[in-house]
Design a protein around this motif. Sequence first.
Motif, PDB file in Angstrom:
ATOM      1  N   LEU A  20       0.832  -1.199   0.000  1.00 53.08           N
ATOM      2  CA  LEU A  20       0.000   0.000   0.000  1.00 53.08           C
ATOM      3  C   LEU A  20       0.867   1.249   0.000  1.00 53.08           C
ATOM      4  N   GLU A  21       1.953   1.204   0.794  1.00 55.88           N
ATOM      5  CA  GLU A  21       2.822   2.368   0.925  1.00 55.88           C
ATOM      6  C   GLU A  21       3.536   2.669  -0.389  1.00 55.88           C
ATOM      7  N   SER A  22       3.853   1.633  -1.171  1.00 62.20           N
ATOM      8  CA  SER A  22       4.622   1.828  -2.395  1.00 62.20           C
ATOM      9  C   SER A  22       3.753   2.146  -3.601  1.00 62.20           C
ATOM     10  N   LYS A  23       2.450   2.161  -3.408  1.00 60.83           N
ATOM     11  CA  LYS A  23       1.530   2.466  -4.499  1.00 60.83           C
ATOM     12  C   LYS A  23       1.725   3.919  -4.937  1.00 60.83           C
ATOM     13  N   PRO A  24       1.946   4.185  -6.220  1.00 60.80           N
ATOM     14  CA  PRO A  24       2.140   5.576  -6.640  1.00 60.80           C
ATOM     15  C   PRO A  24       0.886   6.405  -6.421  1.00 60.80           C
ATOM     16  N   LYS A  25       1.092   7.631  -5.963  1.00 58.52           N
ATOM     17  CA  LYS A  25      -0.014   8.536  -5.661  1.00 58.52           C
ATOM     18  C   LYS A  25       0.054   9.729  -6.597  1.00 58.52           C
ATOM     19  N   ALA A  36      11.691   9.538 -10.473  1.00 57.85           N
ATOM     20  CA  ALA A  36      11.592   9.945  -9.069  1.00 57.85           C
ATOM     21  C   ALA A  36      12.085   8.846  -8.136  1.00 57.85           C
ATOM     22  N   VAL A  37      11.734   7.607  -8.456  1.00 50.23           N
ATOM     23  CA  VAL A  37      12.191   6.482  -7.630  1.00 50.23           C
ATOM     24  C   VAL A  37      13.708   6.349  -7.695  1.00 50.23           C
ATOM     25  N   LYS A  38      14.285   6.567  -8.873  1.00 54.49           N
ATOM     26  CA  LYS A  38      15.745   6.533  -8.991  1.00 54.49           C
ATOM     27  C   LYS A  38      16.390   7.626  -8.148  1.00 54.49           C
ATOM     28  N   LEU A  39      15.752   8.782  -8.076  1.00 52.95           N
ATOM     29  CA  LEU A  39      16.306   9.909  -7.334  1.00 52.95           C
ATOM     30  C   LEU A  39      16.168   9.745  -5.826  1.00 52.95           C
ATOM     31  N   THR A  40      15.031   9.180  -5.387  1.00 50.76           N
ATOM     32  CA  THR A  40      14.698   9.183  -3.966  1.00 50.76           C
ATOM     33  C   THR A  40      14.666   7.805  -3.326  1.00 50.76           C
ATOM     34  N   GLY A  41      14.540   6.752  -4.153  1.00 51.07           N
ATOM     35  CA  GLY A  41      14.411   5.408  -3.609  1.00 51.07           C
ATOM     36  C   GLY A  41      13.039   5.092  -3.091  1.00 51.07           C
ATOM     37  N   ARG A  42      12.057   5.931  -3.447  1.00 48.93           N
ATOM     38  CA  ARG A  42      10.690   5.712  -2.956  1.00 48.93           C
ATOM     39  C   ARG A  42       9.675   6.289  -3.933  1.00 48.93           C
ATOM     40  N   GLU A  43       8.397   6.011  -3.664  1.00 47.34           N
ATOM     41  CA  GLU A  43       7.308   6.636  -4.416  1.00 47.34           C
ATOM     42  C   GLU A  43       7.001   7.999  -3.797  1.00 47.34           C
ATOM     43  N   ILE A  44       7.109   9.062  -4.574  1.00 47.89           N
ATOM     44  CA  ILE A  44       6.720  10.379  -4.071  1.00 47.89           C
ATOM     45  C   ILE A  44       5.231  10.609  -4.365  1.00 47.89           C
ATOM     46  N   ASN A  45       4.684  11.651  -3.782  1.00 51.81           N
ATOM     47  CA  ASN A  45       3.321  12.072  -4.111  1.00 51.81           C
ATOM     48  C   ASN A  45       3.388  12.986  -5.333  1.00 51.81           C
ATOM     49  N   ASP A  88      -5.694  14.132  -2.753  1.00 57.74           N
ATOM     50  CA  ASP A  88      -5.914  15.572  -2.762  1.00 57.74           C
ATOM     51  C   ASP A  88      -4.592  16.297  -2.959  1.00 57.74           C
ATOM     52  N   VAL A  89      -4.657  17.443  -3.609  1.00 56.31           N
ATOM     53  CA  VAL A  89      -3.426  18.147  -3.974  1.00 56.31           C
ATOM     54  C   VAL A  89      -2.688  18.679  -2.747  1.00 56.31           C
ATOM     55  N   ASP A  90      -3.407  19.074  -1.695  1.00 50.61           N
ATOM     56  CA  ASP A  90      -2.696  19.570  -0.517  1.00 50.61           C
ATOM     57  C   ASP A  90      -1.867  18.465   0.132  1.00 50.61           C
ATOM     58  N   LYS A  91      -2.352  17.220   0.066  1.00 50.73           N
ATOM     59  CA  LYS A  91      -1.570  16.097   0.574  1.00 50.73           C
ATOM     60  C   LYS A  91      -0.315  15.892  -0.259  1.00 50.73           C
ATOM     61  N   ALA A  92      -0.452  16.002  -1.566  1.00 50.77           N
ATOM     62  CA  ALA A  92       0.706  15.813  -2.448  1.00 50.77           C
ATOM     63  C   ALA A  92       1.796  16.831  -2.135  1.00 50.77           C
ATOM     64  N   TYR A  93       1.404  18.098  -1.959  1.00 55.26           N
ATOM     65  CA  TYR A  93       2.397  19.147  -1.749  1.00 55.26           C
ATOM     66  C   TYR A  93       3.056  19.091  -0.374  1.00 55.26           C
ATOM     67  N   GLN A  94       2.547  18.250   0.514  1.00 58.53           N
ATOM     68  CA  GLN A  94       3.192  18.060   1.816  1.00 58.53           C
ATOM     69  C   GLN A  94       4.408  17.144   1.723  1.00 58.53           C
ATOM     70  N   ASP A  95       4.541  16.425   0.623  1.00 60.29           N
ATOM     71  CA  ASP A  95       5.674  15.533   0.440  1.00 60.29           C
ATOM     72  C   ASP A  95       6.979  16.340   0.531  1.00 60.29           C
ATOM     73  N   GLU A  96       7.948  15.818   1.263  1.00 68.17           N
ATOM     74  CA  GLU A  96       9.209  16.532   1.448  1.00 68.17           C
ATOM     75  C   GLU A  96       9.947  16.783   0.140  1.00 68.17           C
ATOM     76  N   PHE A  97       9.619  16.012  -0.892  1.00 69.79           N
ATOM     77  CA  PHE A  97      10.276  16.186  -2.186  1.00 69.79           C
ATOM     78  C   PHE A  97      10.086  17.601  -2.726  1.00 69.79           C
ATOM     79  N   TYR A  98       8.936  18.234  -2.401  1.00 70.45           N
ATOM     80  CA  TYR A  98       8.622  19.563  -2.925  1.00 70.45           C
ATOM     81  C   TYR A  98       9.207  20.689  -2.078  1.00 70.45           C
ATOM     82  N   GLN A  99       9.821  20.364  -0.951  1.00 70.27           N
ATOM     83  CA  GLN A  99      10.227  21.408  -0.019  1.00 70.27           C
ATOM     84  C   GLN A  99      11.584  22.024  -0.349  1.00 70.27           C
TER      85      GLN A  99
END
Length: 314
Positions: free
Chosen positions: A21-26, A209-218, A249-260
Amino acid sequence: MKYKTIHVLVIFITILFAINLESKPKIAFTFDDPNTLDTPLMTWQQRNGNILTTLNKYHIKVALFVCGKRVVDENGIMLLNTWDNYGHLICNHSFSHLYYNSPKAVAEIFWADVLKGDSIIRDYKNYSKFFRFPFLKEGTDKNNRNYIRKKMKSIGYKVGYVSIDASDWYIDAEMTKVLSIDPKIDLTPYKEYLLKHLLNRAIFYNDLAVKLTGREINHTILLHHSLLNALFLDDILAMFKKNGWELVDVDKAYQDEFYQTPPNIVPAGESIIWAKAKQTGRYEDILRYPAEDSEYEKDSLSNYIEQYNRIKTK
């Protein structure tokens, strides 16, 4: 011992399920350039209503990036009110849609246009301080790039980044051009091409993104307030779900640390994934510039439609 073994197995399966579930792309959706121009097949009210009804059907909140000059009249205010009433984020896409990578771009003039765009949207209850650069172009040199970043930070603005960029606007333009000549034309190849194109770009940027971070980002994907998406947004959302993507929801996506953390490249812009990959210097063999544009889709779309019509007439 038997029951202990079963218990351990249940725990193991539960952990695997949780990891899956955690690795499912969002993916979250953003829409640029709302406007009140009528198009073939639909008035602006119908087009706007179709998009909002579909988003409501899937129970997701998105971001609307508003180019001020397109919504300054009574119809424009009416359009923005509908999005605001549905609870979608109302965000800034400048007033004039200036091209900031132009050799003639002046940072002070561009910033004034950003503030003018802000003045159009700031009174809506879902007004949000996200700014999306027109054409995703953030400046050709560090001085221009950093000037706008510093100005945005001073008033609490953040960049409304795109992680998945695409060329839905080009497909829409080609489809609309043909519809203006023949309103009864079969739109199936445009829909099929759109779905294949969006999924292709989503997979490309997700893999990067997975190559860059090793995970699924939002993820955040860029679409437009267009006839194409008014007709086929339901198909788009269903396609992503069918292929294992979770709609968020888009606000959840933008909370991802990748965007910070902003990318540190010039020319600045493109998808944030593209930009951060460019910054590493390790992906030059797959990073074209511009990242997305009509030049990559022109022949491909034309050939797809030609092949579709050839098969249809057999």
